[in-house]
Design an enzyme around this catalytic site. Structure first.
Site, PDB file in Angstrom:
ATOM      1  N   GLY A 112       0.760  -1.247   0.000  1.00 38.17           N
ATOM      2  CA  GLY A 112       0.000   0.000   0.000  1.00 38.17           C
ATOM      3  C   GLY A 112       0.789   1.294   0.000  1.00 38.17           C
ATOM      4  N   THR A 113       1.954   1.317  -0.687  1.00 38.97           N
ATOM      5  CA  THR A 113       2.653   2.612  -0.744  1.00 38.97           C
ATOM      6  C   THR A 113       1.901   3.608  -1.635  1.00 38.97           C
ATOM      7  OG1 THR A 113       4.123   2.020  -2.584  1.00 38.97           O
ATOM      8  CG2 THR A 113       4.907   1.528  -0.357  1.00 38.97           C
ATOM      9  N   ASN A 114       1.224   3.104  -2.650  1.00 38.96           N
ATOM     10  CA  ASN A 114       0.411   4.014  -3.472  1.00 38.96           C
ATOM     11  C   ASN A 114      -0.792   4.528  -2.689  1.00 38.96           C
ATOM     12  OD1 ASN A 114       1.370   4.454  -6.357  1.00 38.96           O
ATOM     13  ND2 ASN A 114       1.672   2.233  -6.101  1.00 38.96           N
ATOM     14  N   SER A 158       2.199   3.845 -15.627  1.00 37.99           N
ATOM     15  CA  SER A 158       1.019   4.336 -16.335  1.00 37.99           C
ATOM     16  C   SER A 158      -0.189   4.262 -15.427  1.00 37.99           C
ATOM     17  CB  SER A 158       0.708   3.440 -17.557  1.00 37.99           C
ATOM     18  OG  SER A 158       1.863   3.205 -18.342  1.00 37.99           O
ATOM     19  N   HIS A 199       0.017   0.934 -13.090  1.00 39.86           N
ATOM     20  CA  HIS A 199       0.824  -0.210 -13.518  1.00 39.86           C
ATOM     21  C   HIS A 199       2.282   0.231 -13.710  1.00 39.86           C
ATOM     22  CE1 HIS A 199       1.766  -4.065 -15.242  1.00 39.86           C
ATOM     23  NE2 HIS A 199       2.393  -3.435 -16.226  1.00 39.86           N
ATOM     24  N   ASP A 229      -4.446  -4.661 -17.751  1.00 39.16           N
ATOM     25  CA  ASP A 229      -3.635  -3.456 -17.926  1.00 39.16           C
ATOM     26  C   ASP A 229      -3.771  -2.839 -19.322  1.00 39.16           C
ATOM     27  OD1 ASP A 229      -2.595  -3.812 -15.301  1.00 39.16           O
ATOM     28  OD2 ASP A 229      -1.142  -5.256 -16.053  1.00 39.16           O
ATOM     29  N   ILE A 274      -8.189  -9.466 -11.416  1.00 42.73           N
ATOM     30  CA  ILE A 274      -8.702  -8.909 -12.668  1.00 42.73           C
ATOM     31  C   ILE A 274     -10.211  -8.747 -12.518  1.00 42.73           C
ATOM     32  CG2 ILE A 274      -9.009  -9.362 -15.128  1.00 42.73           C
ATOM     33  CD1 ILE A 274      -6.418 -11.188 -14.741  1.00 42.73           C
ATOM     34  N   LEU A 275     -10.709  -7.595 -12.901  1.00 41.79           N
ATOM     35  CA  LEU A 275     -12.140  -7.333 -12.734  1.00 41.79           C
ATOM     36  C   LEU A 275     -12.853  -7.467 -14.078  1.00 41.79           C
ATOM     37  CD1 LEU A 275     -11.768  -4.383 -10.259  1.00 41.79           C
ATOM     38  CD2 LEU A 275     -12.580  -6.700  -9.739  1.00 41.79           C
ATOM     39  N   MET A 329      -4.584  -7.121  -6.812  1.00 39.38           N
ATOM     40  CA  MET A 329      -4.061  -8.218  -7.628  1.00 39.38           C
ATOM     41  C   MET A 329      -5.137  -9.089  -8.295  1.00 39.38           C
ATOM     42  SD  MET A 329      -0.929  -7.591  -7.418  1.00 39.38           S
ATOM     43  CE  MET A 329      -0.059  -9.046  -7.999  1.00 39.38           C
TER      44      MET A 329
END
Ligand code: GRF
Length: 213
Positions: A11-13, A133, A106, A142, A89-90, A87
């Site tokens: 969770g650094t972002n 990106s 990403h 992505d 895919i939706l 992590m």
């Protein structure tokens, strides 16, 4: 209602977003963080910063549709969903509600090196530049329309860790920037093309210095 962040790991972002809200750069609150992983360090950051969070493990559901249905329910009313190291895919169930209102970060210059361990693959391919990106989420991995990219050089002595760190510094800049733009209503989506109203774009920021020219 503000915006939501989906995480799976350290969770650094997420932290960069928390800081941008605290500093008043982003004018909306993080109304909810969802993790599919109960052990994610990102959840500690929520506790430390009094941010509401929910753990929704994928394994609790038989199908991806049911899992996504639960996400959609929890996210009801949020203005934007930010995938920050999430992590999973939706698919359709999520995107029916959130296409155009969900973004992902990403660690590569898309469309190169989609998927896992993008930094390691950039290194072993031998590219001279990679980066990061932020893009809208669609059903591909992505592959959705790109909002902003930062170019980051690979240096001769880089290993996966040094490159990851260098790219991460830029992730922490472009993700909060895109969230701010989006929440100000300035991000316009035209098919695959994204325009940001009033954004200051630099000119040729990445041209390399050449020797003897
Ligand atoms: C980042 O490199 C992000 O680009 C990728 O997963 C990583 C998450 O890192 N999608 P963190 O959990 O935000 O520290």
């Amino acid at each position: 209602m503000g915006f939501a962040v989906l995480v799976s790991g350290r969770g650094t972002n997420l932290q960069a977003l928390i800081d941008a809200v605290k500093e008043g750069k982003i004018k909306e609150e993080i109304s909810l963080v969802i993790s599919d992983n109960p052990k994610a360090y990102a959840l500690r950051r929520c506790e430390e910063n009094q941010i509401p969070y929910e753990v929704i493990p994928r394994e609790k559901f038989k199908t991806r549709e049911e899992f996504e249905g639960e996400l959609v329910k929890a996210l009801k009313g949020v203005k934007l969903v930010v995938l920050a190291g999430f992590m999973r895919i939706l698919g359709k169930t999520f995107l029916k509600e959130f296409y155009g209102k969900a973004i992902n970060i990403h660690p590569s210059l898309l469309p190169s090196f989609k998927g896992l361990r993008a930094q390691r693959r950039a290194l072993s391919y031998g590219v001279k530049y990679s980066g990061c990106s932020v893009h809208f989420v669609d059903e591909s991995v992505d592959g959705g329309p790109i909002i902003i990219q930062a170019v980051v050089p690979l240096l001769p002595n880089d290993d996966e860790e040094t490159l990851e760190k260098r790219i991460l510094q830029y992730e922490h800049r472009i993700l909060p920037q895109s969230v701010k733009w989006f929440l100000e209503g300035r991000v316009k989506l035209f098919g695959r093309k994204v325009l940001v109203e009033g954004a200051k774009y630099g000119t040729y920021p990445t041209n390399p210095k050449l020797e003897d020219f």
